[in-house]
Scaffold this motif. Structure first.
Motif, PDB file in Angstrom:
ATOM      1  N   GLU A  46       0.826  -1.192   0.000  1.00 32.05           N
ATOM      2  CA  GLU A  46       0.000   0.000   0.000  1.00 32.05           C
ATOM      3  C   GLU A  46       0.872   1.260   0.000  1.00 32.05           C
ATOM      4  N   GLY A  47       0.360   2.268  -0.661  1.00 26.29           N
ATOM      5  CA  GLY A  47       1.048   3.547  -0.688  1.00 26.29           C
ATOM      6  C   GLY A  47       0.858   4.285   0.624  1.00 26.29           C
ATOM      7  N   VAL A  48       1.945   4.801   1.162  1.00 27.07           N
ATOM      8  CA  VAL A  48       1.911   5.537   2.424  1.00 27.07           C
ATOM      9  C   VAL A  48       1.983   7.048   2.176  1.00 27.07           C
ATOM     10  N   SER A  49       2.947   7.447   1.365  1.00 24.86           N
ATOM     11  CA  SER A  49       3.154   8.865   1.116  1.00 24.86           C
ATOM     12  C   SER A  49       4.004   9.026  -0.129  1.00 24.86           C
ATOM     13  N   CYS A  50       3.910  10.191  -0.734  1.00 26.71           N
ATOM     14  CA  CYS A  50       4.761  10.464  -1.896  1.00 26.71           C
ATOM     15  C   CYS A  50       5.044  11.958  -1.969  1.00 26.71           C
ATOM     16  N   ILE A  51       6.096  12.283  -2.737  1.00 25.23           N
ATOM     17  CA  ILE A  51       6.474  13.678  -2.944  1.00 25.23           C
ATOM     18  C   ILE A  51       6.827  13.844  -4.413  1.00 25.23           C
ATOM     19  N   SER A  52       6.287  14.877  -5.029  1.00 21.34           N
ATOM     20  CA  SER A  52       6.501  15.052  -6.461  1.00 21.34           C
ATOM     21  C   SER A  52       7.846  15.711  -6.733  1.00 21.34           C
ATOM     22  N   SER A  53       8.375  15.421  -7.918  1.00 29.47           N
ATOM     23  CA  SER A  53       9.718  15.882  -8.237  1.00 29.47           C
ATOM     24  C   SER A  53       9.786  17.379  -8.476  1.00 29.47           C
ATOM     25  N   SER A  54       8.846  17.908  -9.276  1.00 24.03           N
ATOM     26  CA  SER A  54       8.971  19.303  -9.683  1.00 24.03           C
ATOM     27  C   SER A  54       8.329  20.273  -8.710  1.00 24.03           C
ATOM     28  N   ASN A 108       0.116   7.511  -5.059  1.00 15.40           N
ATOM     29  CA  ASN A 108       0.330   6.501  -4.026  1.00 15.40           C
ATOM     30  C   ASN A 108       0.017   5.091  -4.531  1.00 15.40           C
ATOM     31  N   SER A 109      -0.083   4.948  -5.830  1.00 13.28           N
ATOM     32  CA  SER A 109      -0.334   3.633  -6.408  1.00 13.28           C
ATOM     33  C   SER A 109       0.988   2.958  -6.754  1.00 13.28           C
ATOM     34  N   PRO A 110       1.220   1.745  -6.253  1.00 14.33           N
ATOM     35  CA  PRO A 110       2.486   1.057  -6.548  1.00 14.33           C
ATOM     36  C   PRO A 110       2.751   0.907  -8.042  1.00 14.33           C
ATOM     37  N   GLY A 111       1.695   0.772  -8.831  1.00 10.97           N
ATOM     38  CA  GLY A 111       1.862   0.583 -10.262  1.00 10.97           C
ATOM     39  C   GLY A 111       2.425   1.779 -10.990  1.00 10.97           C
ATOM     40  N   SER A 112       2.477   2.919 -10.311  1.00 14.85           N
ATOM     41  CA  SER A 112       3.006   4.136 -10.940  1.00 14.85           C
ATOM     42  C   SER A 112       4.512   4.234 -10.840  1.00 14.85           C
ATOM     43  N   TYR A 113       5.131   3.318 -10.131  1.00 12.72           N
ATOM     44  CA  TYR A 113       6.559   3.399  -9.839  1.00 12.72           C
ATOM     45  C   TYR A 113       7.320   2.288 -10.542  1.00 12.72           C
ATOM     46  N   ASN A 114       8.459   2.638 -11.088  1.00 10.36           N
ATOM     47  CA  ASN A 114       9.215   1.661 -11.859  1.00 10.36           C
ATOM     48  C   ASN A 114      10.584   1.315 -11.278  1.00 10.36           C
TER      49      ASN A 114
END
Length: 126
Positions: A46-54, A108-114
């Protein structure tokens, strides 16, 4: 070669705090979104948290809002997850991941990360 290395996990009592680190190499944090995920035995990741690059915009799953804080140090190329008021249900392996496609908003979706790190165990005792 792109690499993510998590650290900072451990055993803590309920109500305690931990700070996880995600050290990135092979890329810079202002070019990839970074997410923190967790997976407990028998559960989906499960996604906990994220931070965008730009934009630096952050996002949290409801169960950690007000307790967890994500931040980044561009100079150290490291993302942190400060976890306060920990609960036994926070026990899981915590992973950081990088998303090379999205820029302004993170997911926060795992599928968005590579790209993924190897994980660090967090155990909260009651």
């Amino acid at each position: 070669q792109l690499q993510l290395v998590e650290s900072g996990g451990g055993l803590v009592q309920s109500g305690g705090s931990l700070r996880l680190s995600c050290a990135a190499s092979g890329f810079t944090l202002d070019s990839y979104n970074i997410g923190w995920f967790r997976q407990a035995p028998g559960n989906e990741r499960e996604g906990v948290s994220c931070i965008s690059s730009s934009s630096g915009i952050t996002k949290y799953t409801d169960s950690v809002k007000g307790r967890f804080t994500i931040s980044r140090d561009i100079a150290k190329n490291t993302v942190y997850l400060q976890m306060n008021s920990l609960k036994p249900e926070d026990t899981a392996i915590y992973y950081c991941a990088a998303d090379s496609l999205r820029k302004y908003f993170c997911s926060n979706s795992p599928g968005s990360y590579n790209y993924w790190g190897q994980g660090t165990q967090v155990t909260v005792s009651s």
